[in-house]
Design an enzyme around this catalytic site. Structure first.
Site, PDB file in Angstrom:
ATOM      1  N   TYR A 192     -11.506  -8.133   6.881  1.00 29.47           N
ATOM      2  CA  TYR A 192     -10.389  -8.110   5.930  1.00 29.47           C
ATOM      3  C   TYR A 192      -9.923  -9.546   5.708  1.00 29.47           C
ATOM      4  O   TYR A 192      -9.682 -10.282   6.674  1.00 29.47           O
ATOM      5  CB  TYR A 192      -9.212  -7.265   6.458  1.00 29.47           C
ATOM      6  CG  TYR A 192      -8.036  -7.314   5.515  1.00 29.47           C
ATOM      7  CD1 TYR A 192      -7.971  -6.492   4.400  1.00 29.47           C
ATOM      8  CD2 TYR A 192      -7.009  -8.241   5.704  1.00 29.47           C
ATOM      9  CE1 TYR A 192      -6.929  -6.583   3.502  1.00 29.47           C
ATOM     10  CE2 TYR A 192      -5.956  -8.345   4.809  1.00 29.47           C
ATOM     11  CZ  TYR A 192      -5.928  -7.501   3.711  1.00 29.47           C
ATOM     12  OH  TYR A 192      -4.882  -7.605   2.819  1.00 29.47           O
ATOM     13  N   TYR A 238       0.840  -1.209   0.000  1.00 33.33           N
ATOM     14  CA  TYR A 238       0.000   0.000   0.000  1.00 33.33           C
ATOM     15  C   TYR A 238       0.875   1.260   0.000  1.00 33.33           C
ATOM     16  O   TYR A 238       0.752   2.111   0.882  1.00 33.33           O
ATOM     17  CB  TYR A 238      -0.938  -0.010   1.223  1.00 33.33           C
ATOM     18  CG  TYR A 238      -1.566  -1.361   1.462  1.00 33.33           C
ATOM     19  CD1 TYR A 238      -2.514  -1.858   0.574  1.00 33.33           C
ATOM     20  CD2 TYR A 238      -1.185  -2.161   2.531  1.00 33.33           C
ATOM     21  CE1 TYR A 238      -3.059  -3.115   0.754  1.00 33.33           C
ATOM     22  CE2 TYR A 238      -1.723  -3.429   2.714  1.00 33.33           C
ATOM     23  CZ  TYR A 238      -2.662  -3.885   1.818  1.00 33.33           C
ATOM     24  OH  TYR A 238      -3.194  -5.136   1.996  1.00 33.33           O
ATOM     25  N   ASP A 241     -11.616 -17.343   9.183  1.00 33.00           N
ATOM     26  CA  ASP A 241     -10.300 -16.873   8.744  1.00 33.00           C
ATOM     27  C   ASP A 241      -9.483 -16.569  10.001  1.00 33.00           C
ATOM     28  O   ASP A 241      -9.631 -15.524  10.620  1.00 33.00           O
ATOM     29  CB  ASP A 241     -10.487 -15.627   7.863  1.00 33.00           C
ATOM     30  CG  ASP A 241      -9.159 -14.979   7.473  1.00 33.00           C
ATOM     31  OD1 ASP A 241      -8.110 -15.388   8.006  1.00 33.00           O
ATOM     32  OD2 ASP A 241      -9.189 -14.057   6.646  1.00 33.00           O
ATOM     33  N   LYS A 256       0.229 -16.753   8.248  1.00 35.28           N
ATOM     34  CA  LYS A 256       1.078 -15.909   9.092  1.00 35.28           C
ATOM     35  C   LYS A 256       1.923 -16.692  10.093  1.00 35.28           C
ATOM     36  O   LYS A 256       3.019 -17.136   9.795  1.00 35.28           O
ATOM     37  CB  LYS A 256       0.227 -14.876   9.820  1.00 35.28           C
ATOM     38  CG  LYS A 256      -0.335 -13.795   8.894  1.00 35.28           C
ATOM     39  CD  LYS A 256      -0.962 -12.710   9.686  1.00 35.28           C
ATOM     40  CE  LYS A 256      -1.600 -11.635   8.821  1.00 35.28           C
ATOM     41  NZ  LYS A 256      -0.660 -10.707   8.230  1.00 35.28           N
TER      42      LYS A 256
HETATM   43  N1  PMP Z   1      -6.881 -12.740   6.362  1.00 32.13           N
HETATM   44  C1  PMP Z   1      -6.517 -12.043   7.433  1.00 32.13           C
HETATM   45  C2  PMP Z   1      -7.418 -12.020   8.650  1.00 32.13           C
HETATM   46  C3  PMP Z   1      -5.319 -11.307   7.449  1.00 32.13           C
HETATM   47  O1  PMP Z   1      -4.974 -10.596   8.525  1.00 32.13           O
HETATM   48  C4  PMP Z   1      -4.490 -11.366   6.295  1.00 32.13           C
HETATM   49  C5  PMP Z   1      -3.174 -10.626   6.229  1.00 32.13           C
HETATM   50  N2  PMP Z   1      -3.150  -9.376   6.756  1.00 32.13           N
HETATM   51  C6  PMP Z   1      -4.893 -12.125   5.208  1.00 32.13           C
HETATM   52  C7  PMP Z   1      -6.101 -12.796   5.271  1.00 32.13           C
HETATM   53  C8  PMP Z   1      -4.056 -12.220   3.970  1.00 32.13           C
HETATM   54  O2  PMP Z   1      -2.892 -12.943   4.218  1.00 32.13           O
HETATM   55  P1  PMP Z   1      -1.594 -12.726   3.314  1.00 32.13           P
HETATM   56  O3  PMP Z   1      -1.120 -11.331   3.574  1.00 32.13           O
HETATM   57  O4  PMP Z   1      -0.627 -13.762   3.784  1.00 32.13           O
HETATM   58  O5  PMP Z   1      -2.010 -12.933   1.904  1.00 32.13           O
END
Ligand code: PMP
Length: 427
Positions: free
Chosen positions: A148, A20, A248, A277
């Site tokens: 998100y 970003y 998620d 992560k």
């Molecule tokens: N879902 C959530 C809840 C996240 O926090 C993130 C990453 N910030 C993602 C999906 C996407 O993961 P990545 O950056 O490894 O593509």
């Protein structure tokens, strides 16, 4: 070749996209020369205490001897083989660990290479499942406002259209349904009216394949911690309306909220679970999508007969080996006690921020501390102020937040909270 700090930064400004970011108005950027424990050492010699865990991913601190050894040993045996038709111990052992640890019923694991891709995989699983059930019309998703889920196209379509940062692409995104996020806080009594929005959506539309949400903590879209009662009720509503539930846990997985998985706060199992992560302790890029037998059986008995996804680097042995070791390290240690101690300290030490002029809210859950400001501060001054204070805190919009590695000591946490207090009070 050894570049100086200035040379690294000049080349960075010239060529390298950051998340970003703009080349015309780059935000302050610092070159890191090394990282160990909870400390980042900059190329200019300064050291910073890391409050961000490299965006939720570092659990055991940087440069951990056990994780280094796992990676080194695996690299000497086999760095990568394409998964299809071949398999290997690091992957099968990891998948066995994930099935054992994750909420009950999640038996099958699809490995991929990033959180966003694991969300794409989850969405495709839901679509293939309903196709296999003779219900192809169930092709849309319900997501929460302020949610998100990543930056790829499927994932973008289920991010909040406003806070999710993706409105620019809206013409290319599948239209989804958005339920108003729960307003009941994690530790406050649950307000039933929170369910009105999602209840109405599920009752009205017959084309919904799944609800996708971040359980308990909405991350990038607002750092909002909500009531487990909501999650429990959504699980029930999904069952009632024949809709799958995708959790998620890319940010919340592996202990961050005080439970191994955030779903445990509500005692529920999703049909599909996304992990990423922290999966490798922050060492390698790896993600996993788990599903229950109902979903996998449906997909495998469906028209295609196979699940239609297969990234080249799925099941990368280096990443799987380090993930397995990271999980062993977590379970052998006293993570729950550590997170409890960090939570108590964050509550104690961030609470005084509430009195500051610019602060509208302070929230803490597990190893996550959030100070919400009245409006987004100027990063050009804020980021250097944190660096001056000797801490790495990366605010996002109005949110100043930290989620330090679990191994952070009391004095390291105090440096973070004290730095936040002094920087925010000077705004
Ligand atoms: N879902 C959530 C809840 C996240 O926090 C993130 C990453 N910030 C993602 C999906 C996407 O993961 P990545 O950056 O490894 O593509």
């Amino acid at each position: 070749m050894q570049l100086t700090n200035d040379e690294i930064l000049a080349l960075d400004r010239q060529h390298v996209w950051h998340p970003y970011s703009s080349f015309l108005n780059p935000s302050p950027t610092y070159a890191v020369a090394s990282a160990s424990g909870v400390t980042l050492t900059l190329a200019d010699g300064r050291t910073l205490i890391d409050g961000m865990s490299s965006w939720w991913s570092v659990l055991h601190g940087y440069n951990h001897p056990r994780l280094n050894a796992a990676l080194r040993n695996q690299s000497e045996a086999m760095s990568h083989v394409m998964f299809g038709g071949l398999t290997h111990e690091p992957a099968v052992s990891l998948c066995q660990q994930l099935v054992r640890l994750s909420p009950p019923g999640l038996n099958k694991v699809f490995l991929s290479d990033s959180g966003s891709v694991s969300v794409e995989v989850a969405m495709k699983m839901a679509l293939q499942f309903w196709h296999s059930q003779g219900r192809p019309e169930k092709h849309r998703f319900v997501a929460l406002t302020n949610g998100y889920h990543g930056d790829t196209f499927g994932a973008m379509s289920v991010c909040d259209p406003v806070t999710g940062m993706h409105h620019l692409f809206s013409r290319n995104l599948q239209q989804q349904y958005f339920a108003t996020r729960p307003s009941s806080r994690f530790d406050a009594p649950f307000d039933e009216s929170d369910l009105a929005s999602i209840r109405e959506l599920l009752a009205t539309h017959s084309d919904i394949a799944a609800v996708i949400l971040e359980p308990i903590v909405q991350g990038a879209g607002g750092m909002w911690m909500y009531s487990p009662e909501y999650l429990k009720a959504v699980r029930e509503l999904c069952d009632q309306h024949q809709v799958l539930l995708i959790a998620d846990e890319i940010a919340t997985g592996f202990g961050r909220t005080g439970k191994l998985f955030a779903c445990e706060h509500a005692g529920i199992s999703p049909d599909i679970l996304c992990l990423g992560k922290t999966l490798t302790g922050g060492y390698m890029t790896l993600a996993a999508t788990l599903c229950n037998d109902q979903v996998s059986d449906g997909i495998c008995r469906g028209e295609a007969g196979v699940f239609m996804h297969g990234p080249t680097f799925m099941g990368n042995p280096l990443a799987c080996a380090v993930a397995g070791e990271s999980i062993r390290l977590l379970l052998e240690g006293n993570w729950q006690e550590r997170i409890g101690t960090i939570e108590a300290q964050l509550r104690r030490e961030l609470e005084p921020c509430r009195e500051l002029d610019r602060v509208v809210d302070v929230r803490v859950l597990g190893g996550i501390g959030v100070v919400e400001l009245d409006q987004a501060p100027d990063m050009q001054t804020l980021q250097p102020a944190f660096v001056e204070a000797g801490i790495w805190v990366r605010p996002f919009g109005r949110l100043v937040y930290i989620m330090p590695p679990y191994v952070a000591s009391e004095s390291e946490i105090s440096a973070l909270t004290g730095g936040i207090y002094s920087v925010v009070s000077a705004l």
